[in-house]
Scaffold this motif. Sequence first.
Motif, PDB file in Angstrom:
ATOM      1  N   TYR A   1      47.690 -18.199  52.823  1.00  8.53           N
ATOM      2  CA  TYR A   1      47.553 -18.258  54.279  1.00  8.53           C
ATOM      3  C   TYR A   1      46.125 -17.931  54.717  1.00  8.53           C
ATOM      4  CZ  TYR A   1      52.628 -18.525  54.615  1.00  8.53           C
ATOM      5  OH  TYR A   1      53.941 -18.934  54.508  1.00  8.53           O
ATOM      6  N   ALA A   2      45.309 -17.426  53.787  1.00  2.69           N
ATOM      7  CA  ALA A   2      43.958 -16.991  54.140  1.00  2.69           C
ATOM      8  C   ALA A   2      43.044 -18.160  54.491  1.00  2.69           C
ATOM      9  CB  ALA A   2      43.354 -16.184  52.993  1.00  2.69           C
ATOM     10  N   LYS A   3      43.261 -19.321  53.834  1.00  5.03           N
ATOM     11  CA  LYS A   3      42.325 -20.429  54.012  1.00  5.03           C
ATOM     12  C   LYS A   3      42.299 -20.979  55.436  1.00  5.03           C
ATOM     13  CE  LYS A   3      45.685 -23.852  52.344  1.00  5.03           C
ATOM     14  NZ  LYS A   3      45.978 -24.879  51.307  1.00  5.03           N
ATOM     15  N   GLY A   4      43.395 -20.821  56.190  1.00  2.00           N
ATOM     16  CA  GLY A   4      43.419 -21.355  57.550  1.00  2.00           C
ATOM     17  C   GLY A   4      42.849 -20.421  58.601  1.00  2.00           C
ATOM     18  N   ILE A   5      42.551 -19.178  58.203  1.00  4.17           N
ATOM     19  CA  ILE A   5      42.100 -18.179  59.175  1.00  4.17           C
ATOM     20  C   ILE A   5      40.661 -18.400  59.652  1.00  4.17           C
ATOM     21  CG2 ILE A   5      41.575 -15.717  59.468  1.00  4.17           C
ATOM     22  CD1 ILE A   5      44.077 -15.113  57.803  1.00  4.17           C
ATOM     23  N   PRO A   6      39.686 -18.563  58.740  1.00  6.11           N
ATOM     24  CA  PRO A   6      38.285 -18.673  59.204  1.00  6.11           C
ATOM     25  C   PRO A   6      38.039 -19.841  60.158  1.00  6.11           C
ATOM     26  CG  PRO A   6      38.360 -18.234  56.847  1.00  6.11           C
ATOM     27  CD  PRO A   6      39.766 -18.544  57.266  1.00  6.11           C
ATOM     28  N   GLY A   7      38.683 -20.981  59.912  1.00  7.75           N
ATOM     29  CA  GLY A   7      38.451 -22.147  60.767  1.00  7.75           C
ATOM     30  C   GLY A   7      38.848 -21.898  62.208  1.00  7.75           C
ATOM     31  N   LEU A   8      39.992 -21.232  62.421  1.00  5.95           N
ATOM     32  CA  LEU A   8      40.460 -20.984  63.787  1.00  5.95           C
ATOM     33  C   LEU A   8      39.642 -19.905  64.488  1.00  5.95           C
ATOM     34  CD1 LEU A   8      44.342 -21.156  63.280  1.00  5.95           C
ATOM     35  CD2 LEU A   8      42.780 -22.953  64.030  1.00  5.95           C
ATOM     36  N   GLY A   9      39.002 -19.047  63.715  1.00 12.61           N
ATOM     37  CA  GLY A   9      38.162 -18.009  64.322  1.00 12.61           C
ATOM     38  C   GLY A   9      36.687 -18.327  64.259  1.00 12.61           C
ATOM     39  N   ALA A  10      36.360 -19.561  63.832  1.00 14.56           N
ATOM     40  CA  ALA A  10      34.951 -19.929  63.627  1.00 14.56           C
ATOM     41  C   ALA A  10      34.135 -19.852  64.907  1.00 14.56           C
ATOM     42  CB  ALA A  10      34.858 -21.332  63.028  1.00 14.56           C
ATOM     43  N   SER A  11      34.737 -20.253  66.033  1.00 15.65           N
ATOM     44  CA  SER A  11      33.968 -20.228  67.285  1.00 15.65           C
ATOM     45  C   SER A  11      33.586 -18.803  67.658  1.00 15.65           C
ATOM     46  CB  SER A  11      34.766 -20.884  68.420  1.00 15.65           C
ATOM     47  OG  SER A  11      35.889 -20.115  68.784  1.00 15.65           O
ATOM     48  N   SER A  12      34.494 -17.854  67.424  1.00 15.30           N
ATOM     49  CA  SER A  12      34.183 -16.446  67.703  1.00 15.30           C
ATOM     50  C   SER A  12      33.065 -15.957  66.799  1.00 15.30           C
ATOM     51  CB  SER A  12      35.431 -15.582  67.500  1.00 15.30           C
ATOM     52  OG  SER A  12      36.451 -15.955  68.393  1.00 15.30           O
TER      53      SER A  12
ATOM     54  N   GLY B   1      30.726 -10.434  64.132  1.00 14.98           N
ATOM     55  CA  GLY B   1      31.201 -11.811  64.156  1.00 14.98           C
ATOM     56  C   GLY B   1      32.189 -12.099  63.046  1.00 14.98           C
ATOM     57  N   THR B   2      31.953 -11.510  61.872  1.00 10.84           N
ATOM     58  CA  THR B   2      32.886 -11.677  60.751  1.00 10.84           C
ATOM     59  C   THR B   2      34.248 -11.095  61.099  1.00 10.84           C
ATOM     60  OG1 THR B   2      31.060 -11.575  59.156  1.00 10.84           O
ATOM     61  CG2 THR B   2      33.277 -11.170  58.314  1.00 10.84           C
ATOM     62  N   GLY B   3      34.239  -9.899  61.691  1.00 14.11           N
ATOM     63  CA  GLY B   3      35.497  -9.285  62.106  1.00 14.11           C
ATOM     64  C   GLY B   3      36.218 -10.096  63.160  1.00 14.11           C
ATOM     65  N   LEU B   4      35.452 -10.645  64.115  1.00 16.64           N
ATOM     66  CA  LEU B   4      36.053 -11.477  65.159  1.00 16.64           C
ATOM     67  C   LEU B   4      36.630 -12.763  64.581  1.00 16.64           C
ATOM     68  CD1 LEU B   4      33.426 -11.123  68.033  1.00 16.64           C
ATOM     69  CD2 LEU B   4      35.763 -10.245  68.033  1.00 16.64           C
ATOM     70  N   MET B   5      35.910 -13.378  63.646  1.00 17.16           N
ATOM     71  CA  MET B   5      36.397 -14.612  63.029  1.00 17.16           C
ATOM     72  C   MET B   5      37.742 -14.390  62.340  1.00 17.16           C
ATOM     73  SD  MET B   5      34.638 -16.897  59.995  1.00 17.16           S
ATOM     74  CE  MET B   5      34.732 -15.522  58.816  1.00 17.16           C
ATOM     75  N   ILE B   6      37.831 -13.339  61.556  1.00 13.92           N
ATOM     76  CA  ILE B   6      39.078 -13.062  60.836  1.00 13.92           C
ATOM     77  C   ILE B   6      40.163 -12.604  61.807  1.00 13.92           C
ATOM     78  CG2 ILE B   6      40.146 -11.645  59.043  1.00 13.92           C
ATOM     79  CD1 ILE B   6      37.345 -11.461  57.748  1.00 13.92           C
ATOM     80  N   GLY B   7      39.788 -11.751  62.762  1.00 11.16           N
ATOM     81  CA  GLY B   7      40.773 -11.235  63.715  1.00 11.16           C
ATOM     82  C   GLY B   7      41.320 -12.311  64.637  1.00 11.16           C
ATOM     83  N   ILE B   8      40.434 -13.090  65.268  1.00 17.75           N
ATOM     84  CA  ILE B   8      40.867 -14.141  66.193  1.00 17.75           C
ATOM     85  C   ILE B   8      41.588 -15.252  65.440  1.00 17.75           C
ATOM     86  CG2 ILE B   8      40.126 -15.885  67.855  1.00 17.75           C
ATOM     87  CD1 ILE B   8      39.933 -13.042  68.896  1.00 17.75           C
ATOM     88  N   GLY B   9      41.046 -15.658  64.279  1.00 14.92           N
ATOM     89  CA  GLY B   9      41.699 -16.695  63.487  1.00 14.92           C
ATOM     90  C   GLY B   9      43.081 -16.267  63.016  1.00 14.92           C
TER      91      GLY B   9
END
Length: 433
Positions: free
Chosen positions: A221-232, A54-62
Amino acid sequence: MKREFGKYVSLNIFGMLGLSCYILADTFFVSAKMGADGLTALNLAISIYSFINGTGLMIGIGGGTKYSIYRSRREEEKGNRVFTAALAMGLLIGIILFAVGIFAARPLSILLGAEGKIIEMTTVYLRTILCFSPCFICNNIFLAFVRNDGNPRLSMIGMLVGSFSNVILDYIFIFPADMGMFGAAFATGLAPVISMLILSRHKFSGKNGFHLQTDGSFWRYAKGIPGLGASSFINEVSSGVVLIVLNLLILGISGNTGVAAYGVIANLALVALSIFTGISQGSQPLLSKYYGEGNGAKVREIYRYMVILALAVGVFLVLTAFFATDSLIAVFNSEGNKELARIAHTGLRIYFLGFLAAGVNIVTAACKGALEQAGESFLISVMRGLICIVIYAAVLSKLFGMTGIWAAFPATEATTLLLSVFFVWRRKNPFSR
Protein backbone atom coordinates in the motif's frame (compact mmCIF):
# COMPACT_ATOMS: atom_id res chain seq x y z
CA MET A 1 -21.94 21.82 3.39
CA LYS A 2 -20.83 25.39 4.11
CA ARG A 3 -20.82 24.67 7.83
CA GLU A 4 -18.80 21.48 7.41
CA PHE A 5 -16.37 23.18 5.02
CA GLY A 6 -16.02 26.15 7.37
CA LYS A 7 -15.31 23.89 10.34
CA TYR A 8 -12.57 21.83 8.69
CA VAL A 9 -10.92 24.72 6.86
CA SER A 10 -11.00 27.29 9.66
CA LEU A 11 -9.56 24.83 12.18
CA ASN A 12 -6.79 23.86 9.80
CA ILE A 13 -5.97 27.46 8.83
CA PHE A 14 -5.55 28.36 12.50
CA GLY A 15 -3.38 25.28 12.97
CA MET A 16 -1.24 26.05 9.93
CA LEU A 17 -0.80 29.68 10.98
CA GLY A 18 0.42 28.39 14.31
CA LEU A 19 2.69 25.93 12.54
CA SER A 20 4.24 28.76 10.51
CA CYS A 21 5.37 30.22 13.83
CA TYR A 22 8.00 27.44 13.91
CA ILE A 23 10.24 29.44 11.61
CA LEU A 24 8.83 32.91 12.23
CA ALA A 25 9.73 32.70 15.92
CA ASP A 26 13.23 31.56 14.99
CA THR A 27 13.53 34.44 12.52
CA PHE A 28 12.36 37.07 15.00
CA PHE A 29 14.49 35.93 17.94
CA VAL A 30 17.57 35.08 15.85
CA SER A 31 17.36 38.50 14.19
CA ALA A 32 17.02 40.23 17.56
CA LYS A 33 19.94 38.33 19.13
CA MET A 34 22.34 37.62 16.25
CA GLY A 35 21.50 40.31 13.69
CA ALA A 36 21.90 40.04 9.91
CA ASP A 37 24.50 37.21 10.15
CA GLY A 38 22.12 35.03 12.13
CA LEU A 39 19.28 35.86 9.76
CA THR A 40 21.44 34.90 6.76
CA ALA A 41 22.45 31.58 8.36
CA LEU A 42 18.84 30.80 9.21
CA ASN A 43 17.66 31.67 5.70
CA LEU A 44 20.22 29.28 4.21
CA ALA A 45 19.31 26.44 6.59
CA ILE A 46 15.55 26.86 6.38
CA SER A 47 15.43 25.23 2.94
CA ILE A 48 16.31 21.87 4.53
CA TYR A 49 13.53 22.30 7.08
CA SER A 50 11.16 22.77 4.14
CA PHE A 51 12.35 19.45 2.69
CA ILE A 52 11.83 17.63 5.99
CA ASN A 53 8.40 19.15 6.56
CA GLY A 54 7.43 18.51 2.92
CA THR A 55 8.35 14.84 3.25
CA GLY A 56 6.09 14.51 6.28
CA LEU A 57 3.26 16.31 4.48
CA MET A 58 3.64 14.11 1.39
CA ILE A 59 3.37 10.90 3.40
CA GLY A 60 0.71 12.28 5.76
CA ILE A 61 -1.57 13.83 3.12
CA GLY A 62 -1.07 10.95 0.68
CA GLY A 63 -1.73 8.35 3.35
CA GLY A 64 -4.60 10.33 4.85
CA THR A 65 -6.25 10.63 1.42
CA LYS A 66 -6.13 6.86 0.84
CA TYR A 67 -7.30 6.21 4.41
CA SER A 68 -10.28 8.56 4.03
CA ILE A 69 -11.31 6.95 0.72
CA TYR A 70 -11.13 3.44 2.20
CA ARG A 71 -12.97 4.61 5.31
CA SER A 72 -15.82 6.06 3.24
CA ARG A 73 -16.10 2.68 1.48
CA ARG A 74 -16.12 0.75 4.81
CA GLU A 75 -12.79 -0.92 4.02
CA GLU A 76 -11.23 -0.45 7.47
CA GLU A 77 -8.55 -3.13 7.14
CA LYS A 78 -7.12 -1.49 4.02
CA GLY A 79 -7.16 1.85 5.85
CA ASN A 80 -5.11 0.32 8.68
CA ARG A 81 -2.57 -1.02 6.21
CA VAL A 82 -2.23 2.44 4.65
CA PHE A 83 -1.57 3.96 8.09
CA THR A 84 1.04 1.32 8.90
CA ALA A 85 2.77 1.82 5.54
CA ALA A 86 2.79 5.62 6.00
CA LEU A 87 4.29 5.40 9.49
CA ALA A 88 6.96 2.87 8.44
CA MET A 89 7.91 4.98 5.43
CA GLY A 90 8.13 8.15 7.54
CA LEU A 91 10.36 6.52 10.17
CA LEU A 92 12.68 5.10 7.52
CA ILE A 93 13.19 8.45 5.79
CA GLY A 94 13.50 10.21 9.17
CA ILE A 95 16.34 7.89 10.22
CA ILE A 96 18.20 8.55 6.95
CA LEU A 97 17.90 12.34 7.46
CA PHE A 98 19.04 11.91 11.07
CA ALA A 99 22.23 10.26 9.77
CA VAL A 100 22.76 13.13 7.30
CA GLY A 101 22.53 15.58 10.20
CA ILE A 102 25.14 13.70 12.23
CA PHE A 103 27.68 13.13 9.45
CA ALA A 104 27.13 15.76 6.73
CA ALA A 105 25.74 18.97 8.23
CA ARG A 106 28.84 21.07 7.53
CA PRO A 107 29.32 20.05 3.86
CA LEU A 108 25.60 20.63 3.36
CA SER A 109 25.92 24.14 4.82
CA ILE A 110 28.69 24.99 2.36
CA LEU A 111 26.67 23.50 -0.50
CA LEU A 112 23.78 25.81 0.42
CA GLY A 113 26.03 28.86 0.06
CA ALA A 114 27.26 29.49 3.62
CA GLU A 115 30.72 31.06 3.86
CA GLY A 116 33.02 32.57 6.48
CA LYS A 117 31.54 32.85 9.96
CA ILE A 118 28.09 32.00 8.57
CA ILE A 119 29.18 28.36 8.02
CA GLU A 120 29.32 27.44 11.71
CA MET A 121 25.97 29.06 12.52
CA THR A 122 24.28 27.31 9.57
CA THR A 123 25.86 23.96 10.47
CA VAL A 124 24.63 24.07 14.07
CA TYR A 125 21.07 24.84 13.00
CA LEU A 126 21.07 22.19 10.26
CA ARG A 127 22.51 19.42 12.42
CA THR A 128 19.93 19.98 15.15
CA ILE A 129 16.95 20.20 12.79
CA LEU A 130 18.02 17.08 10.85
CA CYS A 131 18.37 15.09 14.07
CA PHE A 132 14.72 15.86 14.82
CA SER A 133 13.63 14.70 11.32
CA PRO A 134 11.78 11.57 12.55
CA CYS A 135 9.72 13.75 14.89
CA PHE A 136 8.81 16.34 12.22
CA ILE A 137 7.78 13.64 9.73
CA CYS A 138 5.80 11.48 12.17
CA ASN A 139 4.01 14.54 13.55
CA ASN A 140 2.77 15.46 10.06
CA ILE A 141 1.60 11.88 9.51
CA PHE A 142 -0.36 11.81 12.77
CA LEU A 143 -1.83 15.27 12.11
CA ALA A 144 -3.17 14.12 8.72
CA PHE A 145 -4.60 10.82 9.99
CA VAL A 146 -6.25 12.38 13.04
CA ARG A 147 -7.82 15.01 10.75
CA ASN A 148 -9.05 12.35 8.32
CA ASP A 149 -10.36 10.29 11.22
CA GLY A 150 -12.94 12.97 11.96
CA ASN A 151 -11.06 14.99 14.58
CA PRO A 152 -9.86 18.24 12.93
CA ARG A 153 -10.17 20.08 16.26
CA LEU A 154 -7.54 17.93 17.99
CA SER A 155 -5.31 18.21 14.93
CA MET A 156 -5.53 22.01 15.20
CA ILE A 157 -4.83 21.94 18.94
CA GLY A 158 -1.77 19.76 18.37
CA MET A 159 -0.38 22.18 15.80
CA LEU A 160 -1.10 25.26 17.91
CA VAL A 161 0.26 23.91 21.21
CA GLY A 162 3.41 22.68 19.49
CA SER A 163 3.91 26.02 17.76
CA PHE A 164 3.28 28.19 20.81
CA SER A 165 5.64 25.97 22.81
CA ASN A 166 8.26 26.67 20.17
CA VAL A 167 7.81 30.43 20.56
CA ILE A 168 8.21 30.24 24.35
CA LEU A 169 11.18 27.86 24.19
CA ASP A 170 12.80 30.02 21.48
CA TYR A 171 12.81 33.00 23.82
CA ILE A 172 14.09 30.95 26.78
CA PHE A 173 16.85 29.17 24.86
CA ILE A 174 18.07 32.21 22.88
CA PHE A 175 17.93 34.94 25.53
CA PRO A 176 18.05 33.76 29.20
CA ALA A 177 19.89 30.51 28.36
CA ASP A 178 22.03 32.19 25.64
CA MET A 179 22.17 28.99 23.54
CA GLY A 180 22.46 30.82 20.20
CA MET A 181 21.56 29.01 16.96
CA PHE A 182 21.43 25.66 18.73
CA GLY A 183 18.76 27.04 21.06
CA ALA A 184 16.66 28.25 18.12
CA ALA A 185 16.87 24.89 16.38
CA PHE A 186 16.36 22.87 19.57
CA ALA A 187 13.18 24.79 20.40
CA THR A 188 11.86 24.14 16.88
CA GLY A 189 12.73 20.44 17.15
CA LEU A 190 10.85 20.03 20.43
CA ALA A 191 7.64 21.47 18.94
CA PRO A 192 6.58 18.31 17.00
CA VAL A 193 7.32 16.18 20.07
CA ILE A 194 4.89 18.27 22.11
CA SER A 195 2.36 18.19 19.27
CA MET A 196 2.46 14.37 19.15
CA LEU A 197 1.85 14.18 22.88
CA ILE A 198 -1.33 16.20 22.33
CA LEU A 199 -2.39 14.02 19.38
CA SER A 200 -1.95 10.87 21.47
CA ARG A 201 -5.29 11.74 23.10
CA HIS A 202 -7.00 10.55 19.93
CA LYS A 203 -5.60 7.05 20.44
CA PHE A 204 -7.13 6.77 23.90
CA SER A 205 -10.40 8.57 23.15
CA GLY A 206 -12.20 5.45 21.96
CA LYS A 207 -12.89 7.15 18.60
CA ASN A 208 -9.60 6.18 16.97
CA GLY A 209 -10.29 4.44 13.65
CA PHE A 210 -6.73 3.65 12.48
CA HIS A 211 -4.44 0.99 13.93
CA LEU A 212 -1.16 -0.71 13.11
CA GLN A 213 -1.56 -3.73 10.82
CA THR A 214 1.70 -5.66 11.15
CA ASP A 215 1.01 -8.68 8.96
CA GLY A 216 3.59 -7.67 6.36
CA SER A 217 1.06 -6.93 3.61
CA PHE A 218 1.01 -3.20 4.35
CA TRP A 219 4.09 -2.48 2.21
CA ARG A 220 2.18 -2.95 -1.04
CA TYR A 221 0.00 0.00 0.00
CA ALA A 222 3.05 2.26 0.35
CA LYS A 223 3.57 2.82 -3.38
CA GLY A 224 0.33 4.79 -3.79
CA ILE A 225 1.00 7.20 -0.93
CA PRO A 226 3.72 9.54 -2.33
CA GLY A 227 1.83 10.29 -5.55
CA LEU A 228 -1.30 11.50 -3.75
CA GLY A 229 0.74 13.66 -1.39
CA ALA A 230 3.14 14.92 -4.07
CA SER A 231 1.51 18.34 -4.37
CA SER A 232 1.94 18.92 -0.63
CA PHE A 233 5.57 17.86 -0.90
CA ILE A 234 6.29 20.07 -3.90
CA ASN A 235 4.47 23.05 -2.37
CA GLU A 236 6.58 22.78 0.76
CA VAL A 237 9.86 21.80 -0.85
CA SER A 238 9.45 24.47 -3.50
CA SER A 239 9.94 27.00 -0.72
CA GLY A 240 13.28 25.35 0.01
CA VAL A 241 14.25 25.15 -3.67
CA VAL A 242 13.29 28.78 -4.21
CA LEU A 243 15.31 29.76 -1.15
CA ILE A 244 18.41 27.96 -2.41
CA VAL A 245 18.15 29.27 -5.98
CA LEU A 246 17.30 32.85 -5.03
CA ASN A 247 19.88 32.94 -2.22
CA LEU A 248 22.63 32.00 -4.65
CA LEU A 249 21.42 34.52 -7.24
CA ILE A 250 21.00 37.28 -4.64
CA LEU A 251 24.48 36.67 -3.19
CA GLY A 252 25.89 37.60 -6.58
CA ILE A 253 23.76 40.75 -6.84
CA SER A 254 23.40 42.24 -3.33
CA GLY A 255 25.53 40.02 -1.06
CA ASN A 256 24.57 38.97 2.46
CA THR A 257 22.36 42.03 2.98
CA GLY A 258 20.27 41.00 -0.01
CA VAL A 259 19.97 37.46 1.36
CA ALA A 260 18.88 38.84 4.73
CA ALA A 261 16.27 41.03 2.99
CA TYR A 262 14.98 38.01 1.11
CA GLY A 263 14.89 36.15 4.43
CA VAL A 264 12.38 38.71 5.71
CA ILE A 265 10.18 38.33 2.61
CA ALA A 266 10.49 34.53 2.57
CA ASN A 267 9.35 34.26 6.17
CA LEU A 268 6.38 36.55 5.63
CA ALA A 269 5.54 34.49 2.54
CA LEU A 270 5.70 31.37 4.71
CA VAL A 271 2.79 32.73 6.76
CA ALA A 272 0.84 33.58 3.60
CA LEU A 273 1.40 30.12 2.13
CA SER A 274 0.33 28.50 5.39
CA ILE A 275 -3.15 29.98 4.91
CA PHE A 276 -3.50 28.40 1.46
CA THR A 277 -2.10 25.15 2.83
CA GLY A 278 -4.70 25.34 5.58
CA ILE A 279 -7.48 25.67 3.00
CA SER A 280 -6.10 22.70 1.04
CA GLN A 281 -5.44 20.37 3.95
CA GLY A 282 -8.68 21.30 5.69
CA SER A 283 -10.68 20.50 2.56
CA GLN A 284 -8.87 17.24 1.74
CA PRO A 285 -10.77 14.95 4.15
CA LEU A 286 -14.11 16.20 2.77
CA LEU A 287 -12.98 15.92 -0.86
CA SER A 288 -11.68 12.37 -0.35
CA LYS A 289 -14.76 11.33 1.61
CA TYR A 290 -17.29 12.47 -1.01
CA TYR A 291 -15.07 11.26 -3.83
CA GLY A 292 -14.99 7.82 -2.19
CA GLU A 293 -18.78 7.89 -2.00
CA GLY A 294 -19.00 8.91 -5.69
CA ASN A 295 -20.70 12.24 -4.89
CA GLY A 296 -19.26 14.52 -7.60
CA ALA A 297 -21.72 17.35 -6.90
CA LYS A 298 -20.48 17.84 -3.35
CA VAL A 299 -16.85 17.62 -4.47
CA ARG A 300 -17.53 20.34 -7.06
CA GLU A 301 -19.17 22.54 -4.42
CA ILE A 302 -16.22 22.18 -2.04
CA TYR A 303 -13.75 23.08 -4.79
CA ARG A 304 -15.78 26.21 -5.60
CA TYR A 305 -15.57 27.29 -1.95
CA MET A 306 -11.81 26.63 -1.96
CA VAL A 307 -11.22 28.84 -5.00
CA ILE A 308 -13.38 31.71 -3.72
CA LEU A 309 -11.64 31.66 -0.35
CA ALA A 310 -8.18 31.45 -1.97
CA LEU A 311 -8.89 34.48 -4.16
CA ALA A 312 -10.18 36.51 -1.21
CA VAL A 313 -7.09 35.67 0.86
CA GLY A 314 -4.83 36.57 -2.09
CA VAL A 315 -6.38 40.04 -2.40
CA PHE A 316 -6.05 40.58 1.36
CA LEU A 317 -2.36 39.60 1.32
CA VAL A 318 -1.54 41.95 -1.57
CA LEU A 319 -3.30 44.88 0.12
CA THR A 320 -1.49 44.14 3.40
CA ALA A 321 1.89 44.03 1.64
CA PHE A 322 1.23 47.41 0.00
CA PHE A 323 -0.20 49.31 2.99
CA ALA A 324 1.90 47.82 5.82
CA THR A 325 5.21 47.31 4.00
CA ASP A 326 7.57 49.11 6.37
CA SER A 327 5.86 47.85 9.52
CA LEU A 328 6.17 44.23 8.40
CA ILE A 329 9.85 44.63 7.50
CA ALA A 330 10.68 46.41 10.77
CA VAL A 331 9.58 43.38 12.79
CA PHE A 332 12.56 41.41 11.43
CA ASN A 333 15.04 44.29 11.09
CA SER A 334 16.07 44.78 14.71
CA GLU A 335 19.35 46.48 13.75
CA GLY A 336 17.52 49.10 11.68
CA ASN A 337 19.66 48.23 8.63
CA LYS A 338 18.62 50.85 6.04
CA GLU A 339 19.98 48.92 3.06
CA LEU A 340 18.10 45.78 4.12
CA ALA A 341 14.91 47.81 4.56
CA ARG A 342 15.33 49.45 1.15
CA ILE A 343 15.79 46.14 -0.67
CA ALA A 344 12.96 44.42 1.21
CA HIS A 345 10.53 47.32 0.68
CA THR A 346 10.47 46.93 -3.10
CA GLY A 347 10.75 43.17 -2.91
CA LEU A 348 7.79 42.63 -0.60
CA ARG A 349 5.38 44.59 -2.81
CA ILE A 350 6.39 42.86 -6.04
CA TYR A 351 6.74 39.35 -4.59
CA PHE A 352 3.34 39.33 -2.88
CA LEU A 353 1.54 40.04 -6.16
CA GLY A 354 2.07 36.35 -6.86
CA PHE A 355 -0.42 35.38 -4.15
CA LEU A 356 -3.31 36.55 -6.35
CA ALA A 357 -2.79 33.36 -8.39
CA ALA A 358 -0.83 31.17 -5.96
CA GLY A 359 -3.87 30.28 -3.85
CA VAL A 360 -5.87 28.98 -6.81
CA ASN A 361 -2.90 26.91 -7.98
CA ILE A 362 -2.33 25.40 -4.53
CA VAL A 363 -5.97 24.46 -3.89
CA THR A 364 -6.39 23.06 -7.41
CA ALA A 365 -3.32 20.83 -7.03
CA ALA A 366 -4.57 19.69 -3.61
CA CYS A 367 -8.03 18.95 -4.98
CA LYS A 368 -6.57 16.88 -7.81
CA GLY A 369 -4.50 14.89 -5.30
CA ALA A 370 -7.50 14.27 -3.03
CA LEU A 371 -9.40 12.87 -6.04
CA GLU A 372 -6.57 10.44 -6.96
CA GLN A 373 -5.62 12.54 -10.03
CA ALA A 374 -1.99 12.41 -8.96
CA GLY A 375 -0.46 13.24 -12.36
CA GLU A 376 -2.25 16.55 -12.80
CA SER A 377 -1.70 17.45 -9.15
CA PHE A 378 2.02 16.80 -9.53
CA LEU A 379 2.34 18.80 -12.77
CA ILE A 380 0.67 21.89 -11.30
CA SER A 381 2.89 21.73 -8.22
CA VAL A 382 6.13 21.03 -10.05
CA MET A 383 5.48 23.86 -12.53
CA ARG A 384 5.04 26.47 -9.80
CA GLY A 385 7.52 24.97 -7.36
CA LEU A 386 10.44 23.96 -9.52
CA ILE A 387 10.37 24.50 -13.29
CA CYS A 388 8.93 27.99 -13.80
CA ILE A 389 10.41 29.61 -10.71
CA VAL A 390 13.95 28.49 -11.51
CA ILE A 391 13.70 29.59 -15.16
CA TYR A 392 12.09 32.95 -14.38
CA ALA A 393 14.50 33.69 -11.52
CA ALA A 394 17.57 32.96 -13.66
CA VAL A 395 16.35 34.92 -16.69
CA LEU A 396 14.74 37.91 -14.98
CA SER A 397 17.62 38.41 -12.53
CA LYS A 398 19.99 38.70 -15.49
CA LEU A 399 17.73 41.28 -17.14
CA PHE A 400 16.53 43.33 -14.16
CA GLY A 401 18.74 42.47 -11.17
CA MET A 402 16.93 42.38 -7.82
CA THR A 403 13.67 43.54 -9.41
CA GLY A 404 13.79 40.46 -11.61
CA ILE A 405 14.32 38.26 -8.55
CA TRP A 406 11.15 39.59 -6.93
CA ALA A 407 9.14 39.37 -10.18
CA ALA A 408 9.96 35.67 -10.70
CA PHE A 409 7.33 34.52 -8.18
CA PRO A 410 4.35 36.45 -9.66
CA ALA A 411 5.39 35.40 -13.19
CA THR A 412 5.56 31.76 -12.09
CA GLU A 413 2.13 31.76 -10.46
CA ALA A 414 0.48 33.52 -13.43
CA THR A 415 1.92 30.94 -15.83
CA THR A 416 0.87 28.02 -13.62
CA LEU A 417 -2.65 29.43 -13.31
CA LEU A 418 -3.14 28.82 -17.02
CA LEU A 419 -2.27 25.15 -16.49
CA SER A 420 -4.61 24.88 -13.49
CA VAL A 421 -7.53 26.28 -15.47
CA PHE A 422 -6.75 23.93 -18.35
CA PHE A 423 -6.73 20.84 -16.10
CA VAL A 424 -10.07 21.74 -14.54
CA TRP A 425 -11.85 22.41 -17.83
CA ARG A 426 -10.32 19.64 -19.96
CA ARG A 427 -12.29 16.89 -18.17
CA LYS A 428 -16.01 16.48 -18.76
CA ASN A 429 -16.49 15.39 -15.14
CA PRO A 430 -13.31 16.54 -13.34
CA PHE A 431 -14.72 15.80 -9.85
CA SER A 432 -16.04 12.26 -10.36
CA ARG A 433 -14.45 8.81 -10.18
